[in-house]
Design an enzyme around this catalytic site. Sequence first.
Site, PDB file in Angstrom:
ATOM      1  N   ASP A   8     -74.015 -46.237  68.470  1.00  0.00           N
ATOM      2  CA  ASP A   8     -74.604 -45.492  67.364  1.00  0.00           C
ATOM      3  C   ASP A   8     -73.721 -45.724  66.133  1.00  0.00           C
ATOM      4  OD1 ASP A   8     -76.114 -43.603  65.904  1.00  0.00           O
ATOM      5  OD2 ASP A   8     -74.827 -41.961  66.559  1.00  0.00           O
ATOM      6  N   ASP A 173     -73.123 -39.965  69.682  1.00  0.00           N
ATOM      7  CA  ASP A 173     -72.667 -38.571  69.621  1.00  0.00           C
ATOM      8  C   ASP A 173     -73.804 -37.571  69.798  1.00  0.00           C
ATOM      9  OD1 ASP A 173     -73.774 -39.247  67.061  1.00  0.00           O
ATOM     10  OD2 ASP A 173     -72.757 -37.515  66.181  1.00  0.00           O
TER      11      ASP A 173
END
Length: 210
Positions: A8, A173
């Site tokens: 990410d 996350d």
Amino acid sequence: MIRNILFDLGGVIITIDPQQAIRRFEEIGLKNASHHLDSYTQSGYFGDLEAGKISPEEFRQRLSLEIGHEVTLEDCKYAWTGYVKEVPQRNLDLLRKLRSEGYHLYLLSNTNPFMMSWAESNEFDGHGHPLRDYFDAEYKSYEIRQMKPDEMFFRYVLMKERILPEESLFVDDGPRNVMKASELYLHTFCPENGHDWTQEIYKYLSETHT
């Protein structure tokens, strides 16, 4: 054995500051900015931008209409890039190290053209290198018209790169994103935004070798 690492962007490679983004949108006139912005997945026309359903110009027009006066594309970029708190050098150094160790690195990001106009510029790392210099390939939600945690986002990447989920570690996350990836048999690691995860990741890489 892990051969591929899927990263990410916001909250992992870069540290994000959602409150700063809210303040910037409020600064350009959006009174209810907190209702539009999310750390993981946007909704409404903010989400439409990140899903590739509307163009940056269409987003600007929608935002101007809601605010009640015209805003520029530069205003939009200024507000969106409020998400950026810092780009930790330790993260960039690790990406280089992982590639030198033979791992294939891929970016999987829910993002938009305003954010990426900064990330893919020579301003990104402070040393004249854009984000793309750190990855073998990048998959951005607005380009492939899929958003995490939709499983089609992951399936698209796996198919396009011809990689196996059991040979891949997904680092994000967002708990919902990680949960969906694990359902598709990818190995997962969910560090917290702003934390130094550069040593901990090796625990996940070594565990998959046993």
